[in-house]
Design a protein around this motif. Structure first.
Motif, PDB file in Angstrom:
ATOM      1  N   ILE A  53       0.867  -1.187   0.000  1.00  0.00           N
ATOM      2  CA  ILE A  53       0.000   0.000   0.000  1.00  0.00           C
ATOM      3  C   ILE A  53       0.898   1.229   0.000  1.00  0.00           C
ATOM      4  O   ILE A  53       1.794   1.349   0.837  1.00  0.00           O
ATOM      5  N   GLU A  54       0.673   2.118  -0.933  1.00  0.00           N
ATOM      6  CA  GLU A  54       1.467   3.345  -1.063  1.00  0.00           C
ATOM      7  C   GLU A  54       0.584   4.549  -0.756  1.00  0.00           C
ATOM      8  O   GLU A  54      -0.479   4.714  -1.346  1.00  0.00           O
ATOM      9  N   VAL A  55       1.029   5.377   0.168  1.00  0.00           N
ATOM     10  CA  VAL A  55       0.251   6.550   0.572  1.00  0.00           C
ATOM     11  C   VAL A  55       1.187   7.748   0.735  1.00  0.00           C
ATOM     12  O   VAL A  55       2.401   7.608   0.870  1.00  0.00           O
ATOM     13  N   VAL A 105      10.355   4.814   2.104  1.00  0.00           N
ATOM     14  CA  VAL A 105      10.020   6.168   2.578  1.00  0.00           C
ATOM     15  C   VAL A 105      10.755   7.179   1.708  1.00  0.00           C
ATOM     16  O   VAL A 105      11.958   7.040   1.469  1.00  0.00           O
ATOM     17  N   LYS A 106      10.024   8.199   1.241  1.00  0.00           N
ATOM     18  CA  LYS A 106      10.630   9.275   0.457  1.00  0.00           C
ATOM     19  C   LYS A 106      10.133  10.614   0.980  1.00  0.00           C
ATOM     20  O   LYS A 106       8.931  10.830   1.131  1.00  0.00           O
ATOM     21  N   VAL A 114       5.583  13.239   3.012  1.00  0.00           N
ATOM     22  CA  VAL A 114       6.376  12.043   2.727  1.00  0.00           C
ATOM     23  C   VAL A 114       5.554  11.081   1.877  1.00  0.00           C
ATOM     24  O   VAL A 114       4.319  11.131   1.858  1.00  0.00           O
ATOM     25  N   LEU A 115       6.252  10.191   1.188  1.00  0.00           N
ATOM     26  CA  LEU A 115       5.633   9.109   0.437  1.00  0.00           C
ATOM     27  C   LEU A 115       6.151   7.793   1.025  1.00  0.00           C
ATOM     28  O   LEU A 115       7.364   7.598   1.131  1.00  0.00           O
ATOM     29  N   VAL A 116       5.230   6.908   1.432  1.00  0.00           N
ATOM     30  CA  VAL A 116       5.628   5.655   2.092  1.00  0.00           C
ATOM     31  C   VAL A 116       4.925   4.471   1.434  1.00  0.00           C
ATOM     32  O   VAL A 116       3.850   4.618   0.841  1.00  0.00           O
ATOM     33  N   LYS A 117       5.561   3.289   1.581  1.00  0.00           N
ATOM     34  CA  LYS A 117       4.976   2.028   1.115  1.00  0.00           C
ATOM     35  C   LYS A 117       5.054   1.005   2.249  1.00  0.00           C
ATOM     36  O   LYS A 117       6.102   0.841   2.874  1.00  0.00           O
TER      37      LYS A 117
END
Length: 276
Positions: free
Chosen positions: A39-41, A230-231, A268-271
């Protein structure tokens, strides 16, 4: 039925699945990989910070024919401004009065005279049919006199004052407007330690991203597992804010300035992987 369709929609579009075909891998003689579902949020957060650094620019401007005289006036008023600042406990390294500019003032003539034509009848009747003599008065001489004007100069000095509190700014302003300064620029307000506030917003953004991913997982009937990626999407970019402009020194200040809060954002962008 509606709830089932909603769950199916969320599961289809919110849960991203990375699948590598085992058959195609087998044809190439490679070992089939395991299907990875995640899941990417995107997580966002904001932190309110009260400004704790203030900067004010004051201009002292004088015009005159003699540079020595206008400089003496500008220097006198500049020294008064600096003395007021130091009397309030402002240190010398927070005062900058070295910016001086001298320009020549070029004003247009107040009266512009053009050529004048005068028609004069001959007194002795020498011209037939009542004709007139034409006499033209040129404007060259008048224009030359207009161009010989005294030269004026404009001397200006910009003084920058840094404050560590808005109370110091209010006290300084109430005194300096009585000195006859020419222009007071908008007050610049900023947050000194923006990195500390940005790190707080960054941690909160990660927490918000995890909470969002958990909600998506619940609606998709799956369970979150490990954090895969994490970005950081944001950066600690901060722009100082300006208050309203004060153009004239003929102002009395009975107001206590309010600075409000300024917003510092992080994203941030996380998976997250999904348990099998």
């Amino acid at each position: 039925m509606t709830k089932f369709l909603m769950s199916l929609f969320v599961s289809t579009f919110a849960v991203s699945t990375l699948t590598i075909s085992a058959n195609s891998m087998a044809l190439n003689g490679e070992t089939p990989s395991i299907e990875v579902r995640y899941i990417e949020v995107k997580g966002q957060a904001s932190v309110l910070a009260e400004p704790d650094s203030f900067s004010l620019n004051i201009a002292i401007i004088e015009r005159g024919r003699l540079t020595d005289k206008i400089r003496a006036v500008v220097d006198y008023k500049s020294n008064q401004v600096v003395q007021v600042a130091k009397s309030l406990g402002i240190k010398s390294h927070d005062i900058n009065s070295a910016r001086v500019m001298l320009t020549v003032v070029k004003d247009k003539p107040s009266i512009i005279v053009e050529g004048i034509e005068v028609r004069q009848r001959a007194g002795n009747g020498s011209l037939p049919n009542n004709q007139y003599n034409k006499v033209t008065i040129g404007a060259d001489g008048v224009q030359r006199q207009n161009n010989i004007k005294p030269q004026y100069f404009e001397l200006s000095r910009m003084i920058s004052i840094n404050f560590s509190s808005i109370e110091g700014y209010d006290k300084f302003l109430s005194k300096v407007i009585k000195l006859g300064v020419s222009r007071i620029s908008p007050l610049a307000m900023s947050v000194e330690n923006t990195e500390m506030h940005y790190q707080q917003a960054l941690v909160q953004a990660l927490t918000n991203a995890k909470n969002k991913a958990s909600k998506i997982a619940i609606h998709s009937n799956v369970v979150l597992d490990k954090l895969l990626y994490v970005k950081e999407l944001s950066s600690n970019y901060y722009r100082s804010r300006l208050s309203s402009t004060m153009m004239s020194a003929e102002i009395t200040s009975n107001h206590t300035s309010q600075v409000g809060n300024q917003v510092i954002n992080a994203s941030v962008l996380v998976k997250f992987s999904i348990q099998e």
